[in-house]
Design a protein around this motif. Structure first.
Motif, mmCIF file in Angstrom:
data_model
loop_
_atom_site.group_PDB
_atom_site.id
_atom_site.type_symbol
_atom_site.label_atom_id
_atom_site.label_comp_id
_atom_site.label_asym_id
_atom_site.label_seq_id
_atom_site.Cartn_x
_atom_site.Cartn_y
_atom_site.Cartn_z
ATOM 1 N N ARG A 81 0.906 -1.149 0.000
ATOM 2 C CA ARG A 81 0.000 0.000 0.000
ATOM 3 C C ARG A 81 0.942 1.194 0.000
ATOM 4 O O ARG A 81 1.833 1.264 0.849
ATOM 5 N N SER B 259 -2.138 8.452 1.809
ATOM 6 C CA SER B 259 -2.313 7.118 1.222
ATOM 7 C C SER B 259 -3.370 7.191 0.133
ATOM 8 O O SER B 259 -4.553 7.335 0.417
ATOM 9 N N ASN C 97 -2.897 1.851 -4.342
ATOM 10 C CA ASN C 97 -2.985 0.427 -3.990
ATOM 11 C C ASN C 97 -3.832 0.194 -2.732
ATOM 12 O O ASN C 97 -3.469 -0.602 -1.868
ATOM 13 N N VAL C 98 -4.959 0.900 -2.648
ATOM 14 C CA VAL C 98 -5.818 0.753 -1.464
ATOM 15 C C VAL C 98 -7.101 -0.036 -1.767
ATOM 16 O O VAL C 98 -7.851 -0.357 -0.850
ATOM 17 N N ASP D 232 -8.617 -3.479 -2.627
ATOM 18 C CA ASP D 232 -8.212 -4.895 -2.601
ATOM 19 C C ASP D 232 -8.597 -5.660 -3.858
ATOM 20 O O ASP D 232 -7.850 -6.518 -4.324
#
Length: 566
Positions: free
Chosen positions: A298, A414, A417-418, A420
């Motif tokens: 992440r 962030s 890539n969060v 799933d």
């Protein structure tokens, strides 16, 4: 047979993707000698006790170019089972370098990859050419290293300050080709270029590689075609590929594998990964080897407004990021400057190339460590939430806190890539290569070293997105093959004895912490690992239960041209 090292009772996951099996691995003269139920004598025996015995992981995208000169382990990559690291990526390298130009060359690496100049200034540059740099490294290595020839460095070597002003002449291109040829003859694994418009020097000017036209890039790539070896790596390749197919065209023209950054999910463009994957599908069906990297990490970054890089490229904010702390505080308190920042990064009246933030960045950035007791309640809240609660504009809520806490508030961002579901498809996509730790870069923001142990823990053990055998192949054989390291990445007799032994039930990255172990009193983020029993390089145990054994068995890994002409 008598072995130098015998690994007994392992669950061998050999890197091919085939099912795991019980067995022993016998090692002699740095190579795997035999596999099976072995009973020969050995100078040293390790009982793996049913733990996984796999090829050492290949950390395919790093920036240890300077760090390797004082840290032969390229820490903390081997802590996570990596036995080979590859640097010189994104057009940035420390060779070739003309006498007296080392500081300038280091500045490109420093600003793009967030490595403090105080630290880089301690490197004693006693080389000029790429082969000299490689020979210097070969004398003192814990892990194996491979290096790429950096286009920015070559361009600056040939053109000097003009490298950041204009296109190259035919003579200059020819000179650059000669430098690349010299590096390939010395064994470099390939060439790295950059199309990342977010890559600047400390003065706010684009790095040299971004001033090159296509003619120049293709001419340098043609040296690899002519010599029949090496890969081409590109920073910022995704936008270039989606825009006009540059990565695929480069691979097609040169016949070489092109590896570029990167296939990932981002809240900035939620469906971009699907378009990108469809494009790669098309080119791979046409037999073109142009593969994006992808990361199981992440992508988060911790920062303060003393060292923030998020807003690079914004016309008003960029110069402030480069200024002194006193100047930053003055700027952030100035209502007129705030108004400009509001227009640029909240209302988006200005297009910022390769922006490091989404349109709603304030919903993906939160307060991690407030400094003042009165602000403790802000911990874990996004800038957007704070602005709503305080009934302020985003820019005012953000900068009021920054100024009040004297630039020391710890923030976390962030955005990548969060998701799933997207990540499950990306990590199992056969035409993408898993890796991209960025080890050695962004040293005060995030480690990234733990991509391998994160794949094995989060995506294999917890989410069961990949089988153990598939994940090990992604970390070993896939990268070794793409990079042209044909004697690594598999547990097979005759292959180099780069091996990692780990516990599949406990392997994972551990929380990051700050360590002050860089030259000149520099600090960085440390990311340790759990569940790695041993990291073995060229048949010698390098790391055991997280500690360095003192051995330095690493080598500079060189291309097929070098090996056939040695």
């Amino acid at each position: 047979m008598a072995y130098d090292l015998l690994v007994k009772n392992g669950r061998i996951v050999d890197g091919s993707g085939m099912p795991a099996f019980r067995g022993d691995v016998g090692i002699k003269n740095g190579k795997i000698a035999e596999i099976g139920k072995l009973s020969g004598p050995a100078k040293r025996t390790i009982d793996a006790a049913g733990q996984v015995v796999a090829p050492g992981f290949v950390d395919n995208h790093c920036h240890y170019d300077a760090q390797v000169t004082w840290d032969p382990l390229c820490s903390f990559s081997p802590d996570h089972g990596c036995t080979t690291v590859v640097f010189g990526n994104c057009s940035l390298a420390l060779a070739p370098v003309r006498p007296g130009a080392a500081k300038r060359v280091a500045e490109f690496l420093s600003y793009v990859e967030a490595i403090p100049m105080d630290v880089l200034n301690t490197v004693e540059v006693d080389w000029e050419t790429i082969p000299q740099y490689m020979d210097r490294l070969d004398q003192n290595l814990g892990v194996n290293v491979g290096n790429l020839i950096g286009h920015s460095t070559v361009r600056y070597y040939v053109m000097g300050d003009e490298s950041q002003k204009r296109a190259a002449t035919d003579d200059e291109i020819k000179n650059m080709q000669d430098v690349v040829r010299d590096g390939i003859k010395g064994g470099a694994l390939g060439l790295s270029v950059s199309r990342n418009k977010g890559h600047y020097d400390p003065q706010g000017v684009h790095i040299p590689a971004l001033w090159a036209d296509e003619k120049e890039i293709f001419a340098l790539g043609d040296v690899l075609r002519e010599m029949g070896t090496g890969i081409i790596q590109s920073g910022g390749g995704r936008a270039a590929e989606l825009n006009d197919g540059l990565m695929a065209r480069l691979s097609e023209a040169t016949g070489r594998t092109v590896i570029y950054n990167n296939l990932g999910q981002t809240v900035r463009e939620p469906d971009a990964w699907k378009k990108h994957m469809a494009r790669v599908e098309e080119t791979s069906k046409a037999g073109i080897r142009a593969y994006p990297l992808c990361s199981p990490n992440r992508v988060t970054q911790s920062f303060t407004m003393r060292n923030c890089q998020v807003f690079r490229g914004s016309p008003t904010w960029h110069p402030i990021l480069l200024s002194s702390d006193d100047e930053k505080l003055r700027a952030y308190a100035d209502p007129a400057i705030r108004q400009k920042l509001h227009e640029e990064v909240v209302e988006h009246t200005v297009n910022v190339p390769a922006a490091g933030y989404s349109r709603e960045w304030y919903n993906y950035m939160w307060v991690e460590t407030p400094v003042l007791e009165k602000n403790r309640g802000l911990k874990g809240k996004t800038i957007g939430q704070i602005a709503k609660e305080q009934n302020k504009r985003v820019i005012d809520a953000f900068l009021d806190l920054v100024v009040e806490e004297n630039l020391d508030t710890g923030f976390m961002q962030s955005e990548n890539n969060v998701d799933d579901e997207a990540m499950a498809k990306i990590l199992t996509y056969p035409n993408a290569i898993v890796g991209l730790s960025d080890g050695g870069a962004h040293v005060q923001f995030h480690g990234g070293y733990g991509y391998s142990t994160r794949l094995l823990s989060e995506w294999v053990r917890e989410k069961q997105v990949l089988t153990l055998e598939h994940a090990v192949r992604r970390l070993t054989f896939d990268s070794a093959s793409a990079l042209g390291l044909y004697d690594r990445g598999l547990i097979r007799p005759g292959m180099a004895a780069d091996i990692v032994i780990f516990d599949p039930d406990t392997v994972r990255p551990l929380p990051e912490s700050v360590v002050h172990d860089f030259p000149a009193g520099g600090w960085r983020m440390k990311e340790p690992a759990a569940g790695i029993m041993a990291t073995i390089v060229n048949g010698e145990v390098l790391m055991e239960d997280g500690k360095h054994t003192g051995a330095l068995p690493g080598r500079v890994l060189r291309n097929t041209y070098y090996q056939s002409h040695a």
